[in-house]
Design a protein around this motif. Structure first.
Motif, PDB file in Angstrom:
ATOM      1  N   ARG A   1      60.565 -23.398  -1.035  1.00  0.00           N
ATOM      2  CA  ARG A   1      60.554 -24.526  -0.618  1.00  0.00           C
ATOM      3  C   ARG A   1      59.739 -25.533  -1.284  1.00  0.00           C
ATOM      4  O   ARG A   1      58.614 -25.354  -1.781  1.00  0.00           O
ATOM      5  CB  ARG A   1      60.140 -24.759   0.847  1.00  0.00           C
ATOM      6  N   ALA A   2      60.158 -26.902  -1.699  1.00  0.00           N
ATOM      7  CA  ALA A   2      59.284 -27.772  -2.678  1.00  0.00           C
ATOM      8  C   ALA A   2      58.271 -28.279  -1.680  1.00  0.00           C
ATOM      9  O   ALA A   2      57.290 -28.908  -2.055  1.00  0.00           O
ATOM     10  CB  ALA A   2      60.214 -28.537  -3.213  1.00  0.00           C
ATOM     11  N   SER A   3      58.641 -28.410  -0.399  1.00  0.00           N
ATOM     12  CA  SER A   3      57.796 -29.230   0.656  1.00  0.00           C
ATOM     13  C   SER A   3      57.816 -28.648   1.789  1.00  0.00           C
ATOM     14  O   SER A   3      58.722 -27.955   2.127  1.00  0.00           O
ATOM     15  CB  SER A   3      58.272 -30.774   0.739  1.00  0.00           C
ATOM     16  N   PRO A   4      56.474 -28.425   2.579  1.00  0.00           N
ATOM     17  CA  PRO A   4      55.328 -28.774   2.022  1.00  0.00           C
ATOM     18  C   PRO A   4      54.757 -28.106   0.602  1.00  0.00           C
ATOM     19  O   PRO A   4      54.811 -26.687   0.779  1.00  0.00           O
ATOM     20  CB  PRO A   4      54.268 -28.920   3.208  1.00  0.00           C
ATOM     21  N   LEU A   5      53.949 -28.670   0.013  1.00  0.00           N
ATOM     22  CA  LEU A   5      53.446 -28.046  -1.250  1.00  0.00           C
ATOM     23  C   LEU A   5      52.404 -27.276  -0.760  1.00  0.00           C
ATOM     24  O   LEU A   5      52.124 -25.990  -1.500  1.00  0.00           O
ATOM     25  CB  LEU A   5      53.090 -29.005  -2.340  1.00  0.00           C
ATOM     26  N   LEU A   6      51.299 -27.734   0.150  1.00  0.00           N
ATOM     27  CA  LEU A   6      50.103 -27.062   0.412  1.00  0.00           C
ATOM     28  C   LEU A   6      50.385 -25.915   1.529  1.00  0.00           C
ATOM     29  O   LEU A   6      50.953 -26.171   2.336  1.00  0.00           O
ATOM     30  CB  LEU A   6      49.104 -27.677   0.416  1.00  0.00           C
ATOM     31  N   ARG A   7      49.736 -24.901   1.250  1.00  0.00           N
ATOM     32  CA  ARG A   7      49.565 -23.671   2.311  1.00  0.00           C
ATOM     33  C   ARG A   7      48.857 -24.481   3.518  1.00  0.00           C
ATOM     34  O   ARG A   7      48.187 -25.353   3.485  1.00  0.00           O
ATOM     35  CB  ARG A   7      48.682 -22.526   1.970  1.00  0.00           C
ATOM     36  N   ARG A   8      49.189 -23.843   4.754  1.00  0.00           N
ATOM     37  CA  ARG A   8      48.479 -24.198   6.125  1.00  0.00           C
ATOM     38  C   ARG A   8      47.794 -23.211   6.711  1.00  0.00           C
ATOM     39  O   ARG A   8      47.974 -22.086   6.595  1.00  0.00           O
ATOM     40  CB  ARG A   8      49.786 -24.649   7.046  1.00  0.00           C
ATOM     41  N   PRO A   9      46.508 -23.696   7.241  1.00  0.00           N
ATOM     42  CA  PRO A   9      45.599 -22.515   7.795  1.00  0.00           C
ATOM     43  C   PRO A   9      45.980 -22.120   9.178  1.00  0.00           C
ATOM     44  O   PRO A   9      46.333 -23.021   9.915  1.00  0.00           O
ATOM     45  CB  PRO A   9      43.996 -23.204   7.703  1.00  0.00           C
ATOM     46  N   PHE A  10      45.931 -20.870   9.281  1.00  0.00           N
ATOM     47  CA  PHE A  10      46.111 -20.478  10.822  1.00  0.00           C
ATOM     48  C   PHE A  10      45.077 -19.121  10.972  1.00  0.00           C
ATOM     49  O   PHE A  10      44.844 -18.513  10.525  1.00  0.00           O
ATOM     50  CB  PHE A  10      47.631 -19.922  11.129  1.00  0.00           C
ATOM     51  N   SER A  11      44.502 -19.268  12.193  1.00  0.00           N
ATOM     52  CA  SER A  11      43.618 -18.311  12.672  1.00  0.00           C
ATOM     53  C   SER A  11      44.517 -17.083  12.700  1.00  0.00           C
ATOM     54  O   SER A  11      45.659 -16.993  12.912  1.00  0.00           O
ATOM     55  CB  SER A  11      43.073 -18.312  14.005  1.00  0.00           C
ATOM     56  N   ILE A  12      43.749 -15.661  12.309  1.00  0.00           N
ATOM     57  CA  ILE A  12      44.368 -14.394  12.634  1.00  0.00           C
ATOM     58  C   ILE A  12      44.361 -14.364  14.294  1.00  0.00           C
ATOM     59  O   ILE A  12      43.284 -14.067  14.724  1.00  0.00           O
ATOM     60  CB  ILE A  12      43.707 -13.374  11.778  1.00  0.00           C
ATOM     61  N   HIS A  13      45.652 -14.268  14.825  1.00  0.00           N
ATOM     62  CA  HIS A  13      45.686 -14.309  16.143  1.00  0.00           C
ATOM     63  C   HIS A  13      45.415 -12.726  16.470  1.00  0.00           C
ATOM     64  O   HIS A  13      44.846 -12.482  17.623  1.00  0.00           O
ATOM     65  CB  HIS A  13      47.053 -14.693  16.594  1.00  0.00           C
ATOM     66  N   ASP A  14      45.908 -11.934  15.918  1.00  0.00           N
ATOM     67  CA  ASP A  14      45.705 -10.298  16.367  1.00  0.00           C
ATOM     68  C   ASP A  14      46.201  -9.633  15.110  1.00  0.00           C
ATOM     69  O   ASP A  14      46.931 -10.124  14.374  1.00  0.00           O
ATOM     70  CB  ASP A  14      46.300  -9.884  17.582  1.00  0.00           C
ATOM     71  N   LEU A  15      45.856  -8.281  15.133  1.00  0.00           N
ATOM     72  CA  LEU A  15      46.397  -7.528  13.914  1.00  0.00           C
ATOM     73  C   LEU A  15      47.269  -6.449  14.665  1.00  0.00           C
ATOM     74  O   LEU A  15      47.300  -6.184  15.868  1.00  0.00           O
ATOM     75  CB  LEU A  15      45.004  -6.388  13.665  1.00  0.00           C
ATOM     76  N   ILE A  16      48.306  -6.001  13.626  1.00  0.00           N
ATOM     77  CA  ILE A  16      49.316  -5.132  13.951  1.00  0.00           C
ATOM     78  C   ILE A  16      49.033  -3.800  13.774  1.00  0.00           C
ATOM     79  O   ILE A  16      48.714  -3.614  12.374  1.00  0.00           O
ATOM     80  CB  ILE A  16      50.714  -5.581  13.552  1.00  0.00           C
ATOM     81  N   MET A  17      48.814  -2.839  14.725  1.00  0.00           N
ATOM     82  CA  MET A  17      48.101  -1.357  14.371  1.00  0.00           C
ATOM     83  C   MET A  17      49.167  -0.452  14.356  1.00  0.00           C
ATOM     84  O   MET A  17      50.001  -0.335  15.254  1.00  0.00           O
ATOM     85  CB  MET A  17      47.132  -1.268  15.067  1.00  0.00           C
ATOM     86  N   GLU A  18      49.342   0.603  13.376  1.00  0.00           N
ATOM     87  CA  GLU A  18      49.922   1.844  13.660  1.00  0.00           C
ATOM     88  C   GLU A  18      49.029   2.918  13.550  1.00  0.00           C
ATOM     89  O   GLU A  18      48.490   3.182  12.444  1.00  0.00           O
ATOM     90  CB  GLU A  18      50.928   1.917  12.588  1.00  0.00           C
ATOM     91  N   GLY A  19      48.541   3.502  14.765  1.00  0.00           N
ATOM     92  CA  GLY A  19      47.297   4.269  14.731  1.00  0.00           C
ATOM     93  C   GLY A  19      46.244   3.550  14.399  1.00  0.00           C
ATOM     94  O   GLY A  19      45.768   2.637  14.972  1.00  0.00           O
ATOM     95  N   GLU A  20      45.438   4.143  13.250  1.00  0.00           N
ATOM     96  CA  GLU A  20      44.290   3.390  12.974  1.00  0.00           C
ATOM     97  C   GLU A  20      44.311   2.517  11.766  1.00  0.00           C
ATOM     98  O   GLU A  20      43.690   1.855  11.327  1.00  0.00           O
ATOM     99  CB  GLU A  20      43.024   4.463  12.348  1.00  0.00           C
ATOM    100  N   TYR A  21      45.780   2.283  11.596  1.00  0.00           N
ATOM    101  CA  TYR A  21      46.127   1.423  10.377  1.00  0.00           C
ATOM    102  C   TYR A  21      46.702   0.081  10.627  1.00  0.00           C
ATOM    103  O   TYR A  21      47.412   0.038  11.418  1.00  0.00           O
ATOM    104  CB  TYR A  21      46.644   2.079   9.103  1.00  0.00           C
ATOM    105  N   VAL A  22      46.102  -0.815   9.973  1.00  0.00           N
ATOM    106  CA  VAL A  22      46.732  -2.389  10.062  1.00  0.00           C
ATOM    107  C   VAL A  22      48.062  -2.313   9.030  1.00  0.00           C
ATOM    108  O   VAL A  22      47.893  -2.166   7.969  1.00  0.00           O
ATOM    109  CB  VAL A  22      45.639  -3.410   9.629  1.00  0.00           C
ATOM    110  N   THR A  23      48.849  -2.890   9.598  1.00  0.00           N
ATOM    111  CA  THR A  23      50.188  -3.019   8.912  1.00  0.00           C
ATOM    112  C   THR A  23      50.832  -4.322   9.033  1.00  0.00           C
ATOM    113  O   THR A  23      51.661  -4.854   8.216  1.00  0.00           O
ATOM    114  CB  THR A  23      51.324  -2.073   9.549  1.00  0.00           C
ATOM    115  N   GLY A  24      50.133  -5.228   9.863  1.00  0.00           N
ATOM    116  CA  GLY A  24      50.480  -6.670   9.924  1.00  0.00           C
ATOM    117  C   GLY A  24      49.678  -7.436  10.851  1.00  0.00           C
ATOM    118  O   GLY A  24      48.730  -6.820  11.223  1.00  0.00           O
ATOM    119  N   PHE A  25      49.763  -8.875  10.848  1.00  0.00           N
ATOM    120  CA  PHE A  25      48.837  -9.558  11.915  1.00  0.00           C
ATOM    121  C   PHE A  25      49.921 -10.630  12.343  1.00  0.00           C
ATOM    122  O   PHE A  25      51.134 -10.974  11.817  1.00  0.00           O
ATOM    123  CB  PHE A  25      47.843 -10.240  10.880  1.00  0.00           C
ATOM    124  N   ASP A  26      49.403 -11.350  13.362  1.00  0.00           N
ATOM    125  CA  ASP A  26      50.078 -12.505  14.147  1.00  0.00           C
ATOM    126  C   ASP A  26      49.218 -13.593  13.844  1.00  0.00           C
ATOM    127  O   ASP A  26      48.114 -13.514  13.731  1.00  0.00           O
ATOM    128  CB  ASP A  26      50.147 -12.233  15.677  1.00  0.00           C
TER     129      ASP A  26
END
Length: 270
Positions: free
Chosen positions: A50-75
């Motif tokens: 997408r050409a717009s919006p050009l800039l990234r937007r900031p978002f808090s890491i809401h939580d981590l997605i875990m598989e066992g002891e490993y992080v595989t994603g975040f919310d």
């Protein structure tokens, strides 16, 4: 506390669900650099192609997605407030987003807190799922955590089912009285502090709320960490657009993206 490594990546969306009218929770795949992410850190996100919006937007890491002891994603948790978040709300599972992170200085969770109070206003609730899970993994009991959540109406009180499942104590307020007490969220906070003081206050929300929490913490002599909600253009200190005034220092300003977004309350003016 700051993560040691930041990475720019093209990441796949796992899901993007509207949890309340105008509020969404997005789940994003990540790599192992997020294994060392800490509560209070954030990411910069933009839809690819997408050409717009050009800039990234900031978002808090809401939580981590875990598989066992490993992080595989975040919310991330977000509210539609402009063109960028409107576009983000229309994305679907499988779409690719441009992600820079993890960024910034998060909450300090070292030491024996004993009892903590957290104060959230509206979308300011975003970092607290991650923070509560992190503290409980460190051994803090759910009975030692009280979260004060305020919003304009019941539709602005987010993630209540998650907090109830975690077993923490919840105090709710709304401006219109549609849920909880009809008052500002700092009112029950003040009442609770007269009964028993925690060892730490954590807060995230609108600036007026943060100012009041900071004033309460100073009056009662309670350490306080606040997460500042502000606009950011780059997330890496280059644009100087997220300046926060520093208290009692020759260096007049700090930057929310690099020195924060979490600050010790006594070190800043807002």
């Amino acid at each position: 506390m700051t993560c040691t490594e930041t990475r720019l990546s093209a990441s796949r969306i796992l899901s993007n669900r509207e949890i309340c009218p105008g509020y969404f929770r997005m789940r994003i795949v990540c790599d192992q650099v997020y294994q060392d992410a800490v509560p209070g850190q954030f990411v910069m996100v933009r839809l690819l192609g997408r050409a717009s919006p050009l800039l990234r937007r900031p978002f808090s890491i809401h939580d981590l997605i875990m598989e066992g002891e490993y992080v595989t994603g975040f919310d991330i948790l977000y509210k539609i407030i402009g063109a960028g978040t409107e576009a983000l709300s229309m994305s679907r599972a499988g779409d690719i987003v441009d992600v820079l992170g993890p960024l910034g200085r998060g909450f300090s969770t070292r030491g024996d807190f004993g009892r903590v109070h957290m104060v959230a206003g509206g979308i300011g609730v975003a970092p607290f799922v991650f923070l509560i899970n992190h503290l409980m993994r460190q051994g803090l009991s759910s009975s030692q955590i009280t979260l004060f959540v305020g919003g304009r109406s019941c539709g602005d009180l987010l993630c209540l089912e998650i907090f109830e499942r975690l077993g923490i104590q919840l105090k709710l307020t709304t401006d219109d009285g549609s849920a909880g007490s009809q008052c500002v969220v700092t009112q029950p906070l003040g009442e609770a502090l007269r009964q028993q003081k925690p060892k730490m206050l954590f807060a995230c929300g609108p600036m007026p709320m943060l100012r009041e929490v900071m004033a309460i913490s100073k009056k009662d002599g309670i350490p306080c960490q606040v997460s500042i909600e502000t606009m950011m253009a780059c997330g890496m200190g280059a644009c100087l657009g997220c300046a926060v005034e520093k208290r009692d220092s020759k260096e007049k300003y700090l930057h929310a993206c690099m020195d924060g977004p979490v600050f010790e309350a006594e070190k800043i003016k807002i």
